[in-house]
Design a protein around this motif. Structure first.
Motif, PDB file in Angstrom:
ATOM      1  N   LYS A 107     120.159  -2.575 -67.948  1.00  0.00           N
ATOM      2  CA  LYS A 107     119.753  -2.722 -69.069  1.00  0.00           C
ATOM      3  C   LYS A 107     121.206  -3.080 -69.693  1.00  0.00           C
ATOM      4  O   LYS A 107     120.966  -3.603 -70.562  1.00  0.00           O
ATOM      5  N   GLU A 149     122.378  -6.385 -70.236  1.00  0.00           N
ATOM      6  CA  GLU A 149     121.533  -6.921 -71.313  1.00  0.00           C
ATOM      7  C   GLU A 149     122.575  -7.166 -72.662  1.00  0.00           C
ATOM      8  O   GLU A 149     121.863  -8.524 -73.303  1.00  0.00           O
ATOM      9  N   TYR A 150     123.292  -6.971 -72.916  1.00  0.00           N
ATOM     10  CA  TYR A 150     124.951  -6.763 -73.935  1.00  0.00           C
ATOM     11  C   TYR A 150     125.264  -8.008 -72.713  1.00  0.00           C
ATOM     12  O   TYR A 150     126.695  -7.463 -72.533  1.00  0.00           O
ATOM     13  N   ASP A 165     127.890  -9.197 -74.100  1.00  0.00           N
ATOM     14  CA  ASP A 165     129.396  -8.902 -74.570  1.00  0.00           C
ATOM     15  C   ASP A 165     129.889  -7.449 -73.958  1.00  0.00           C
ATOM     16  O   ASP A 165     131.015  -7.236 -74.622  1.00  0.00           O
ATOM     17  N   ILE A 166     128.899  -7.133 -73.535  1.00  0.00           N
ATOM     18  CA  ILE A 166     129.544  -5.588 -72.525  1.00  0.00           C
ATOM     19  C   ILE A 166     131.041  -5.678 -71.986  1.00  0.00           C
ATOM     20  O   ILE A 166     130.703  -6.809 -70.946  1.00  0.00           O
TER      21      ILE A 166
END
Length: 466
Positions: A246, A249-250, A252-253
């Motif tokens: 998961k 799914e971010y 800009d991580i």
């Protein structure tokens, strides 16, 4: 011998099964017997129904209500409805051995006629009439457990618990490996195999069997508890792996945030999360949980990520064993994290490449407009100088001035080509920014415009706050 904990349903009954159904409503009776009979017919088995309290039309209607062509099966003799007098009481009295012999004979005949086996169900209410031999019912039910397991036959014995006494039902429970209550199937904990039931000293052997059953029950509970524990552990592991996935799914991580997020997901997935800590070493960086501390009780896994070693360490702060499944799980974490990080690195490189090509495209567009503008200006000046020179061929001084301006434009073209080359290598050189005198640049530009338009009157004013 380990106990068998098979879960039964109507569709997975096999030859050799011996069941009794305990029912208290006609609805339950129909709901069980209809699919039982239907399955046998569809499986190309010989099917026999022995009626007593019900009638032949009732049984036929069970199948007709399920859209089964009963008459065609009756005509072909694949399905046969018999009476108690045809079977249990064939000679006017009940003899268990003769009835079992009849079942054997019917099974052999069914196999000779090309059927896959014999399926039988009989209504047992005839016993309540206390006809000769009916007192041997339990002997019969127990002896069936010697015959059925090695045969191509299976049977359901039907008992209406509204009509039978508790004493008889208790004995029936002891002689059937599988019980159907209503329409639900149960493996019978109270079943007693025929050896102790029919041999010498039956009470002593039955007592021994019950004691073994109690022990087996404890083993079954322990096995179930262990399976539940293992299932909970696997669920914790799946939650961890899902949480790691998961993270992507971010949008800009960063890679650092992915590793930090993974570090925090690891401890809750192990057996003793309250005394566990974890660490990841990657790309000359150390990522660890807040409670991290080295200990000799550790588990490690190394994997190559983007040509660099990534090491994942898990430490128990007290002496606790790691499960074999946890070692596999740590490897799964490492392999999944490798895929995620390499995917993220590829994503970053793709974005950088897109940015580089976008910048190159923007520069080319800017260069195209700039070059177009400068060439148009040069051509305009050349055209103007040429026209003015042709108009003043007899004026040597004016003509010389025109030639100077033409030479100046040619030099400007040379300078423009030089600038184009420099511009194409803009990213290969280090640019040095220096201050300029903007007023001097504007002044030179004004002088150029005035020299380029000697036959025109142009007034230009430059205002400065300084």
């Amino acid at each position: 011998m380990e106990p068998d904990y098979t879960l039964y349903e109507i569709e997975n009954l096999n030859f050799g099964d011996h069941l009794c159904c305990l029912y208290s409503t006609e609805k339950d009776h129909e709901a069980l017997l209809t699919p039982f009979l239907k399955q046998g017919l569809e499986n190309h088995e010989k099917v026999i129904y022995i009626v007593d309290s019900n009638t032949s039309p009732v049984v036929k209607n069970y199948l007709k209500s399920d859209n089964i062509d009963v008459e065609s099966y009756l005509k072909s003799r694949q399905f046969v409805i018999l009476t108690v007098k045809d079977t249990y009481l064939k000679d006017g009295y009940f003899d268990p051995d003769k009835m079992i012999k009849l079942l054997k004979s019917e099974t052999e005949t069914a196999l000779k006629n090309g059927y896959s086996g014999l399926r039988v169900t009989g209504e047992m209410t005839w016993v309540l009439k206390e006809l000769p031999g009916s007192e041997r019912l339990i002997e019969y039910e127990s002896k069936l457990n010697i015959y059925f397991p090695y045969s191509r036959c299976l049977a359901i014995c039907q008992y209406d618990i509204r009509k039978f006494s508790p004493d008889i039902i208790l004995k029936i429970l002891e002689t059937h490996p599988i019980i159907v209550i209503g329409t639900e199937f149960f493996q019978n904990f109270y079943y007693i195999p025929p050896e102790p039931y029919l041999g010498k000293n039956p009470k002593e052997k039955i007592l021994h069997h019950w004691i073994n059953n109690i022990k087996d029950r404890k083993l079954a509970e322990q096995a179930l508890n262990e399976q539940e524990h293992q299932l909970r552990e696997r669920i914790k592991e799946l939650n961890c792996l899902y949480g790691i996935s998961k993270l992507l799914e971010y949008p800009d991580i960063s890679i650092e945030e992915i590793i930090e997020g993974t570090i925090n997901l690891i401890p809750p997935a192990f057996q003793f999360p309250e005394i566990i800590c974890s660490r990841i070493l990657y790309n000359s960086m150390e990522y660890k949980t807040d409670s991290f501390d080295n200990s000799p009780y550790n588990l490690s896994y190394e994997v190559i990520v983007n040509q660099q070693i990534m090491k994942i360490d898990v430490f128990y702060l007290r002496n606790k064993p790691f499960l074999k499944e946890e070692k596999i799980f740590l490897k799964e974490i490492g392999d999944r994290l490798k895929l995620i990080i390499e995917e993220k690195i590829g994503e970053i490189k793709l974005k950088e490449s897109e940015k580089e090509y976008r910048n190159a495209f923007n520069r080319s567009e800017f260069f195209k407009e700039l070059l177009s503008h400068d060439i148009k200006n040069i051509l305009q000046v050349l055209f103007l100088c040429t026209s003015q020179g042709l108009d003043n061929l007899n004026n040597e001084e004016y003509l010389g001035e025109c030639f100077k301006r033409i030479i100046g434009q040619i030099e400007k073209i040379d300078k423009l080509v030089e600038n184009v080359n420099k511009f194409s290598k803009l990213e290969e050189i280090e640019l040095k920014l220096e201050p300029i005198d903007l007023y001097e640049v504007l002044k030179k530009s004004v002088n150029f415009v005035q020299r380029s338009s000697l036959d025109k009157t142009i007034k230009i004013q430059i205002k400065s706050t300084e």
